[in-house]
Design a protein around this motif. Structure first.
Motif, short mmCIF file in Angstrom:
data_model
loop_
_atom_site.label_atom_id
_atom_site.label_comp_id
_atom_site.label_asym_id
_atom_site.label_seq_id
_atom_site.Cartn_x
_atom_site.Cartn_y
_atom_site.Cartn_z
N ASP A 51 21.30 51.45 63.39
CA ASP A 51 22.62 50.87 63.61
C ASP A 51 22.82 49.56 62.84
O ASP A 51 23.89 49.30 62.28
N ASP A 52 21.79 48.70 62.83
CA ASP A 52 21.96 47.40 62.15
C ASP A 52 22.17 47.59 60.65
O ASP A 52 22.80 46.74 60.01
N GLN A 53 21.65 48.70 60.11
CA GLN A 53 21.95 48.96 58.70
C GLN A 53 23.34 49.59 58.58
O GLN A 53 24.29 48.96 58.15
N LEU B 82 18.30 53.73 66.11
CA LEU B 82 17.31 52.66 65.96
C LEU B 82 18.04 51.33 65.98
O LEU B 82 19.12 51.21 65.42
N GLU B 83 17.43 50.33 66.60
CA GLU B 83 18.15 49.07 66.79
C GLU B 83 17.21 47.88 66.66
O GLU B 83 16.09 47.90 67.18
N ASP B 84 17.70 46.85 66.00
CA ASP B 84 17.03 45.55 65.96
C ASP B 84 15.56 45.64 65.56
O ASP B 84 14.68 45.05 66.21
N ILE B 85 15.33 46.38 64.48
CA ILE B 85 14.00 46.47 63.87
C ILE B 85 14.10 45.74 62.54
O ILE B 85 15.01 46.01 61.75
N GLY C 202 22.16 47.36 76.88
CA GLY C 202 23.57 47.08 76.59
C GLY C 202 24.14 48.10 75.63
O GLY C 202 25.24 48.62 75.83
N LYS C 203 23.38 48.44 74.59
CA LYS C 203 23.87 49.44 73.62
C LYS C 203 24.05 50.78 74.33
O LYS C 203 25.01 51.50 74.08
N SER C 204 23.10 51.12 75.21
CA SER C 204 23.20 52.39 75.93
C SER C 204 24.47 52.43 76.78
O SER C 204 25.17 53.44 76.83
MG LIG Z 1 21.45 45.05 66.35
#
Ligand SMILES: [Mg+2]
Ligand SMILES: NC(=O)C1=CN([C@@H]2O[C@H](COP(=O)(O)OP(=O)(O)OC[C@H]3O[C@@H](n4cnc5c(N)ncnc54)[C@H](OP(=O)(O)O)[C@@H]3O)[C@@H](O)[C@H]2O)C=CC1
Ligand SMILES: CC(=O)C(=O)O
Length: 761
Positions: free
Chosen positions: A171-173, A145-148, A103-105
């Protein structure tokens, strides 16, 4: 407008079933890879592969920067996760994170034309993860980087930033921090607060929470005014349980131990934790005009409805698209990487992040121009409590944010390829926008404000039922399925479709109380065209197109969608027995073609077989009007196989005559012809005819005959990879749309929305 939160964690506009169906339909998943070079001949193969490929290989070996010229690297971002903090759903593993990463892509592509691929790395060990990603650098222009989960995400990002010479951005940061900061800047301004004295509580001390408070402190918040909470309550100095170095850095000296105590009297609260973490009492205890950003996904810490029940003075934001003020990192990552890639930045530094936040905050304060208002569900938003941040569909984002990021990169010396002409860059950015998606979005948004009753004439078909459900779920209005009650229900049960929802009706034509009225109406129209009363009665009882058309003609519904089981011209004949053209109008078919990021309308793709000159001129007028209704300023090309008289032929003469007729009619849109398609669409070819009156490439193509219209649009769709919507029927007195045989549910719902849109206010 605030919406009710659904029980199952899905938004009110989509059901769990629809979400699964969406991901499964056609090719499973949301992405595919498409080559950008021809691969048709021995020569292509020799160029693309051995021996030709050796030449760029050697060039890149000599000068690594050439990789940006000869490979996808410069426009390619990897979205990488190990699935340890998927949205607010927790650690569900690398594989389960794939739908989010795909989805992010897709969002990278959709919003900023950045190519992107998702990579799921199946380890929770930070060193293994770093080791895996660090070797991937040559493949990409950036790493998202995502959802880590925290705290590993901090170590991972920090190390990869040191190890790689391309932007590495969790991204989450930072994405979240940038968007939250933008919203906060505006919310503070609206409530007349000063950062230095404002008290903020952040619930959630993970990736997003820590990054958000770091950014707000760097913007001017006093550290003692910022309280961090997690599952153990307040992060206070000397706390030992559940701590790590990143939390410790923000531990405060306070008596407060619980979130409730911390929120008492607070001005701002950020929720970056989990669904339902804020109680009514906590919200009640906050200061006057509280600022509440409940950003957990997919369900916020508290819903806007819940807040509205207890406070009227709050500024409220969530991470979701179905409430006002969506504070979600989708507003950031596509554009931040766009700007970073375009200057070949080595990193995304703090200056670039702050520039993005400021540009976003400023955009929300600007007046919303007409062509943008549609992205706001037609309600032109005005800077204020209900509008502190632009919506993801705001078409200005693509030019405003990347420019700010690129400039900051250049000013801070991290741009490997500075942009010299920023005005030109702004134009290039706007051209990257996918226009059709905005058009459909605008249509959907308008219909949502003025929902309509649409008859789905072939109600027993599975894809029609799915489309009707989607129509209702998307709050577009009432969907009426025409068909036999028992068969519809049986088919629905068999296909696992839940039809039991408000706004979805089933009407059995044979049993309807309206039959007699419709039969009389049809007889009135058809009695002098060879139809007996009995014939009309039979058509109303047995033929759903006739019944549906009567419903619309007599005001029992607003529009029709049909065509799944019957070919186009038959369905059109059925409908035309009941519904006339608008007075003074001609019924035509217009197809919307999206090819390589540009939209053109093609007409007449449905009705006139071999139009004469007058009819071609009418078609041009109808199509130009339609283009305006869809938000385009028409530039109409009257197409032929010849261009301005060469080569000569009878078929081109008709088109030339149509141009003269338009001249006489003094129409108020740009048109010219006759011309070949390449002249109409390619500015370099058009430049060979300096007298041509079109000021740019045509966006409305009038075909000389049905066969050329039909053949060219179908070829574009099948061979050119274009998206074709339609043909849409234009010029009928009532909204009717006929889909192609065997259309998919998504096509049917688009056509239903277009019918509803045409039904107007
Ligand atoms: Mg996220
Ligand atoms: N709107 C947006 O754009 C974004 C929203 N988010 C949302 O933020 C949330 C956190 O994501 P992320 O930081 O990546 O995840 P992390 O796993 O890195 O961190 C989660 C943090 O939330 C805390 N937490 C979890 N449940 C509760 C609770 N009930 N009460 C208090 N604290 C709690 C955890 O506490 P502890 O440390 O004690 O375990 C931890 O500190 C998610 O819901 C996510 O959807 C994230 C990014 C973007
Ligand atoms: C939006 C997002 O990235 C998240 O909720 O994790």
């Amino acid at each position: 407008m605030a919406r009710k939160n659904a029980q199952d964690g899905q938004g009110p506009s989509v059901s769990a079933e629809e979400a699964l169906e969406f991901h499964a339909m056609g090719r499973p998943g949301k992405l595919e890879i498409v080559p950008t070079k021809p691969m048709a001949t021995q020569r292509d193969l020799s160029l693309a592969y051995s021996p030709g490929v050796a030449v760029p290989v050697k060039a890149i070996a000599e000068d690594p920067s050439r990789a940006f010229d000869y490979t996808t690297r410069g426009n390619m971002v990897a979205v990488i996760s190990n699935g340890t903090a998927i949205l607010g759903l927790g650690n569900l593993g690398a594989l389960a994170s794939k739908p989010v990463m795909e989805g992010k892509s897709v969002l990278f592509k959709r919003f900023a034309d950045v190519d992107s691929i998702d990579l799921e790395v199946d380890t929770e060990d930070a060193d293994e993860f770093i080791n895996c990603v660090k070797f991937l650098g040559p493949s990409f222009g950036g790493i998202n980087l995502e959802d880590i989960k925290a705290p590993e995400c901090f170590i991972i990002e920090q190390r990869l930033r040191e190890l790689m010479d391309i932007p590495v951005f969790h991204d989450d940061q930072h994405g979240t921090a940038i968007i939250a900061a933008a919203g906060l800047i505006n919310a503070l301004a609206i409530t007349g607060r000063d950062m230095k004295t404002t008290r903020l509580v952040c619930n959630g001390a993970g990736a997003a929470g820590i990054a958000c408070i770091e950014l707000v402190k760097s913007m001017g918040f006093a550290p003692e005014n910022v309280t961090l909470c997690d599952t153990k309550g307040v992060v206070y100095q000397s706390r030992t349980e559940g701590m790590n170095q990143w939390k410790s850095a923000h531990a405060v000296k306070t008596e407060a131990r619980t979130l409730a105590e911390a929120m008492d009297g607070a001005d701002v609260v950020f929720g970056l934790s989990a669904r339902g973490a804020f109680t009514n009492a906590m919200i009640q205890s906050m200061a006057k005009n509280p600022i509440i950003f409940a950003m957990a996904n997919p369900d916020p810490e508290i819903t806007p409805e819940e807040v509205a029940e207890i406070r009227t003075d709050a500024i409220m934001a969530t991470g979701r698209s179905d409430y006002p003020n969506q504070v979600n990192n989708v507003l950031g990552f596509p554009y931040i990487f766009r700007g970073a890639l375009d200057v070949r930045a080595t990193t995304i530094n703090d200056a670039m992040k702050v520039a993005a936040a400021q540009a976003l905050a400023e955009l929300a304060r600007k007046d919303v121009p007409d062509d943008v208002a549609a992205a706001y569900q037609g309600n032109r938003p005005k800077f204020g409590p209900q509008y502190i941040i632009p919506v993801p569909f705001d078409p200005r984002l693509i030019s405003a944010i990347p420019i700010a990021v690129a400039k900051a990169a250049m000013e801070t010396g991290v741009a490997r390829k500075p942009i010299l002409d920023l005005d030109r860059y702004a134009q290039e950015l706007s051209a990257r926008r996918d226009p059709i998606a905005s058009t459909l979005q605008r249509i959907y948004d308008r219909v949502r404000r003025q929902p309509k009753r649409i008859v789905f004439a072939e109600g027993e078909e599975e894809q029609v039922m799915r489309a009707a459900v989607a129509y209702v779920n998307q709050r577009l209005g009432t969907a009426i399925l025409l068909g036999r009650d028992d068969i519809i229900k049986e088919n629905a049960r068999h296909a696992g479709i839940d039809l039991d929802k408000p706004g979805l009706e089933i009407i059995n034509a044979r049993l309807s109380r309206k039959n007699a009225i419709y039969a009389d109406f049809l007889y009135e129209r058809m009695q002098r065209k060879g139809f007996l009363f009995r014939d009309c009665q039979r058509l109303i009882n047995n033929d759903r197109n006739h019944f549906a058309a009567c419903m619309v003609a007599l005001g029992d519904a607003d529009g029709i969608v049909t065509g799944v089981t019957r070919n186009y011209s038959t369905a059109l004949d059925d409908v035309r027995r009941v519904i006339d053209a608008k007075p003074g109008h001609r019924v035509i078919g217009v197809s919307i073609v999206l090819a390589r990021g540009r939209t053109v309308l093609v007409a007449d793709t449905a009705v006139h077989d071999m139009p004469n000159a007058d009819q071609i001129a009418d078609i041009a007028e109808e199509a130009a009007n339609f283009a305006r209704r869809m938000g385009y300023e028409p530039r109409v090309a009257m197409l032929a196989y010849s261009t301005f008289g060469h080569p000569q032929g009878e078929r081109s003469e008709r088109v030339q005559e149509a141009v003269r007729i338009l001249d006489k009619r003094r129409v108020d849109f740009e048109y010219d012809g006759e011309m070949a398609a390449d002249v109409a669409l390619n500015p370099r070819v058009m430049a060979q005819y300096p007298f041509c009156r079109l000021t740019g490439p045509a966006n409305v193509l009038i075909m000389p005959a049905f066969h050329s219209a039909s053949i060219s649009t179908k070829m574009l769709q099948e061979l050119g990879g274009s998206t074709v919507i339609g043909p849409l029927l234009v010029g009928l007195n009532k909204p009717v749309q006929i889909v192609p045989l065997n259309a998919k549910d998504s096509d049917i719902v688009n056509m239903a929305a277009i019918a509803a849109y045409s039904a107007g206010a």
